[in-house]
Design a protein around this motif. Sequence first.
Motif, PDB file in Angstrom:
ATOM      1  N   ASP A   1       0.834  -1.081  -0.028  1.00 30.68           N
ATOM      2  CA  ASP A   1      -0.187  -0.034  -0.035  1.00 30.68           C
ATOM      3  C   ASP A   1       0.862   1.380  -0.170  1.00 30.68           C
ATOM      4  O   ASP A   1       0.552   2.220  -0.508  1.00 30.68           O
ATOM      5  N   ARG A   2       2.025   1.154   0.569  1.00 28.44           N
ATOM      6  CA  ARG A   2       2.980   2.350   0.579  1.00 28.44           C
ATOM      7  C   ARG A   2       3.508   2.633  -0.802  1.00 28.44           C
ATOM      8  O   ARG A   2       3.496   3.875  -1.318  1.00 28.44           O
ATOM      9  N   ILE A   3       3.809   1.435  -1.594  1.00 35.65           N
ATOM     10  CA  ILE A   3       4.407   1.700  -2.831  1.00 35.65           C
ATOM     11  C   ILE A   3       3.137   2.265  -3.622  1.00 35.65           C
ATOM     12  O   ILE A   3       3.341   3.225  -4.367  1.00 35.65           O
ATOM     13  N   ALA A   4       1.938   1.970  -3.673  1.00 36.87           N
ATOM     14  CA  ALA A   4       0.746   2.428  -4.176  1.00 36.87           C
ATOM     15  C   ALA A   4       0.675   3.835  -4.148  1.00 36.87           C
ATOM     16  O   ALA A   4       0.294   4.601  -4.995  1.00 36.87           O
ATOM     17  N   ALA A   5       0.791   4.360  -2.964  1.00 31.43           N
ATOM     18  CA  ALA A   5       0.716   5.609  -2.600  1.00 31.43           C
ATOM     19  C   ALA A   5       1.848   6.414  -3.210  1.00 31.43           C
ATOM     20  O   ALA A   5       1.494   7.830  -3.748  1.00 31.43           O
ATOM     21  N   GLU A   6       3.194   5.941  -3.178  1.00 32.14           N
ATOM     22  CA  GLU A   6       4.045   6.519  -3.781  1.00 32.14           C
ATOM     23  C   GLU A   6       3.886   6.844  -5.531  1.00 32.14           C
ATOM     24  O   GLU A   6       4.308   7.846  -5.966  1.00 32.14           O
ATOM     25  N   ILE A   7       3.580   5.806  -5.860  1.00 34.87           N
ATOM     26  CA  ILE A   7       3.070   5.835  -7.418  1.00 34.87           C
ATOM     27  C   ILE A   7       1.946   7.006  -7.736  1.00 34.87           C
ATOM     28  O   ILE A   7       2.021   7.751  -8.777  1.00 34.87           O
ATOM     29  N   ARG A   8       0.811   6.866  -6.882  1.00 35.40           N
ATOM     30  CA  ARG A   8      -0.135   7.806  -7.138  1.00 35.40           C
ATOM     31  C   ARG A   8       0.441   9.279  -7.077  1.00 35.40           C
ATOM     32  O   ARG A   8       0.092  10.019  -7.871  1.00 35.40           O
ATOM     33  N   ASP A   9       1.453   9.445  -6.261  1.00 32.56           N
ATOM     34  CA  ASP A   9       1.945  10.902  -6.037  1.00 32.56           C
ATOM     35  C   ASP A   9       2.946  11.175  -7.245  1.00 32.56           C
ATOM     36  O   ASP A   9       2.647  12.093  -7.720  1.00 32.56           O
ATOM     37  N   LEU A  10       3.901  10.166  -7.726  1.00 37.40           N
ATOM     38  CA  LEU A  10       4.276  10.348  -8.988  1.00 37.40           C
ATOM     39  C   LEU A  10       3.395  10.523 -10.131  1.00 37.40           C
ATOM     40  O   LEU A  10       3.739  11.575 -11.009  1.00 37.40           O
ATOM     41  N   LEU A  11       2.597   9.957 -10.249  1.00 35.25           N
ATOM     42  CA  LEU A  11       1.797  10.091 -11.373  1.00 35.25           C
ATOM     43  C   LEU A  11       0.776  11.078 -11.408  1.00 35.25           C
ATOM     44  O   LEU A  11       0.208  11.338 -12.631  1.00 35.25           O
ATOM     45  N   ALA A  12       0.486  11.722 -10.308  1.00 33.10           N
ATOM     46  CA  ALA A  12      -0.369  13.049 -10.343  1.00 33.10           C
ATOM     47  C   ALA A  12       0.191  13.908 -11.167  1.00 33.10           C
ATOM     48  O   ALA A  12      -0.565  14.878 -11.649  1.00 33.10           O
ATOM     49  N   ASP A  13       1.601  13.964 -11.536  1.00 30.12           N
ATOM     50  CA  ASP A  13       1.945  14.969 -12.517  1.00 30.12           C
ATOM     51  C   ASP A  13       2.030  14.443 -13.978  1.00 30.12           C
ATOM     52  O   ASP A  13       2.556  15.133 -14.803  1.00 30.12           O
ATOM     53  N   PHE A  14       1.414  13.338 -14.337  1.00 31.39           N
ATOM     54  CA  PHE A  14       1.147  12.912 -15.726  1.00 31.39           C
ATOM     55  C   PHE A  14      -0.254  12.496 -16.045  1.00 31.39           C
ATOM     56  O   PHE A  14      -0.519  11.193 -16.024  1.00 31.39           O
ATOM     57  N   PRO A  15      -1.013  13.580 -16.128  1.00 30.26           N
ATOM     58  CA  PRO A  15      -2.491  13.485 -16.206  1.00 30.26           C
ATOM     59  C   PRO A  15      -2.728  12.360 -17.682  1.00 30.26           C
ATOM     60  O   PRO A  15      -2.090  12.441 -18.439  1.00 30.26           O
ATOM     61  N   ILE A  16      -3.929  11.793 -17.390  1.00 39.51           N
ATOM     62  CA  ILE A  16      -4.293  10.919 -18.439  1.00 39.51           C
ATOM     63  C   ILE A  16      -5.402  11.849 -19.115  1.00 39.51           C
ATOM     64  O   ILE A  16      -6.149  12.588 -18.641  1.00 39.51           O
ATOM     65  N   PRO A  17      -5.396  11.462 -20.612  1.00 40.21           N
ATOM     66  CA  PRO A  17      -6.613  12.215 -21.318  1.00 40.21           C
ATOM     67  C   PRO A  17      -8.004  11.515 -20.761  1.00 40.21           C
ATOM     68  O   PRO A  17      -7.999  10.030 -20.723  1.00 40.21           O
ATOM     69  N   GLY A  18      -8.857  12.367 -20.290  1.00 45.73           N
ATOM     70  CA  GLY A  18     -10.047  11.617 -20.015  1.00 45.73           C
ATOM     71  C   GLY A  18     -10.770  11.822 -18.357  1.00 45.73           C
ATOM     72  O   GLY A  18     -11.690  11.610 -18.124  1.00 45.73           O
ATOM     73  N   TRP A  19      -9.491  12.072 -17.902  1.00 45.84           N
ATOM     74  CA  TRP A  19      -9.754  12.489 -16.239  1.00 45.84           C
ATOM     75  C   TRP A  19      -8.919  13.299 -15.569  1.00 45.84           C
ATOM     76  O   TRP A  19      -7.389  13.136 -16.050  1.00 45.84           O
ATOM     77  N   SER A  20      -9.052  14.030 -14.689  1.00 50.43           N
ATOM     78  CA  SER A  20      -8.273  14.834 -13.759  1.00 50.43           C
ATOM     79  C   SER A  20      -8.785  14.907 -12.429  1.00 50.43           C
ATOM     80  O   SER A  20      -9.924  15.046 -12.221  1.00 50.43           O
ATOM     81  N   ALA A  21      -7.818  15.075 -11.528  1.00 47.67           N
ATOM     82  CA  ALA A  21      -8.245  15.152 -10.068  1.00 47.67           C
ATOM     83  C   ALA A  21      -8.859  16.598  -9.843  1.00 47.67           C
ATOM     84  O   ALA A  21      -8.579  17.422 -10.635  1.00 47.67           O
TER      85      ALA A  21
END
Length: 421
Positions: free
Chosen positions: A401-421
């Motif tokens: 779960d810690r790794i998942a949170a770290e990945i979520r943080d990194l990927l927040a800077d790489f938005p996807i077409p179709g969704w944004s926070a």
Amino acid sequence: MHQPPIPQIDAEDPEIAGLIHDEARRQAEKFRLIPSENYVSLAVLEACGTVLTNKYSEGYAGRRYYEGQQLIDPLETIAQQRAQALFGADHANVQPYSGSPANLAVYLAFAQPGDTILAMSLSAGGHLTHGSPVSVTGKWFRPVHYGVRRETGRVDMDDVRDLALKERPKIIICGGTAIPRTIDYPAFAAIAAEAGAVLVADMAHIAGLIAGGAHPSPVGHAPVITTTTHKTLRGPRGAMILTDAEHASPIDKAVFPGLQGGPHNHTTAGIAVALHEAARPEFRTYAAQVVANAKALAAALLDRGYDLVSGGTDNHLLLVDLTNKGIAGKPAAKALDRAGIELNFNSVPFDQRRPLDPSGIRLGTPALTTRGLTEKHMPLLAAWMDEAITAASKDDEAPLDRIAAEIRDLLADFPIPGWSA
Ligand SMILES: *Cc1c(COP(=O)(O)O)cnc(C)c1O
């Protein structure tokens, strides 16, 4: 937030809207490494959600069985012309509903039930539709399979030639779903010519690399080429069959009326838009970056002692044999998914384990490249993967779960077409 927004679904059907919103968030927050997946552009998403879905268009442009094709005919013609121009093919059929029906159309066009076909075995990296016993293509035809060399993990072209000359297949298929190396189209073409078989290149996985100049093209070598449109090519879910002039008519007849009814016109629009995007210079940059990222990820995993089938990759895909890590593919894939890294368990060549519980994992870089990640992120991704796999091999769930949170943080800077926070 959804882009484009889905206010009608939100209002009318919150149950489905909720699932769509949650799936968008899931796709944004995870490293999606399934090599057949991607993120389509907003333009492709829009094309797929239009009134074109209301229209029936059985037949081909100028030869339809329903009236009202004034705008569908030019739409489909443009999609065909874009496919032909992008790949340099004489003819494109853009109607197959997906890759599997596209392959079935090829059998229908060039083989009779019971005829022999030669293709890569599923266990070595071929596709179900290449004559697997559980597929209609294995039940109604007589498949003969080639594999890879044990020492190199690569296709043994001498083996292919021997089988082709001995078995005299009607069709030879090259390509697959778990092939990390360049496909030698000229060598397959020479064998097909010698054996009197129709060579079919199934480029479903690598069509985007071919369009972007990052893998050699089968055009000019294989007279019939099938592809999905939704993998590295980054279009909607669908398929195309490219042919030379000689093989165009049997393929068109096999797709309609041989196998299908009306084409999915909204998908045709999405394919046309995706092909327009694939013809831009940026797409060549993307294709080159997909390969650069895969090579960087392969190097980082090799550094950590991972056993890569064939020792590395030439394309977008890596196949990892986890036997030396003391864990099977399935528990590793499950742990990685919980750690925010989505991939699939996969057989490796000469796998000692069963297909539903195999020794390997399969991963690739198209989706993360579309998001803008580059080589410099790959050592970090490899470190997260290694930590999760090592933990899982000791039944330790704590870091996931810690790794998942770290990945979520990194990927927040790489938005996807179709969704944004
Ligand atoms: C994905 C794939 C297919 C099938 O495509 P679907 O759209 O899933 O039916 C066929 N051949 C190869 C090599 C593939 O990778």
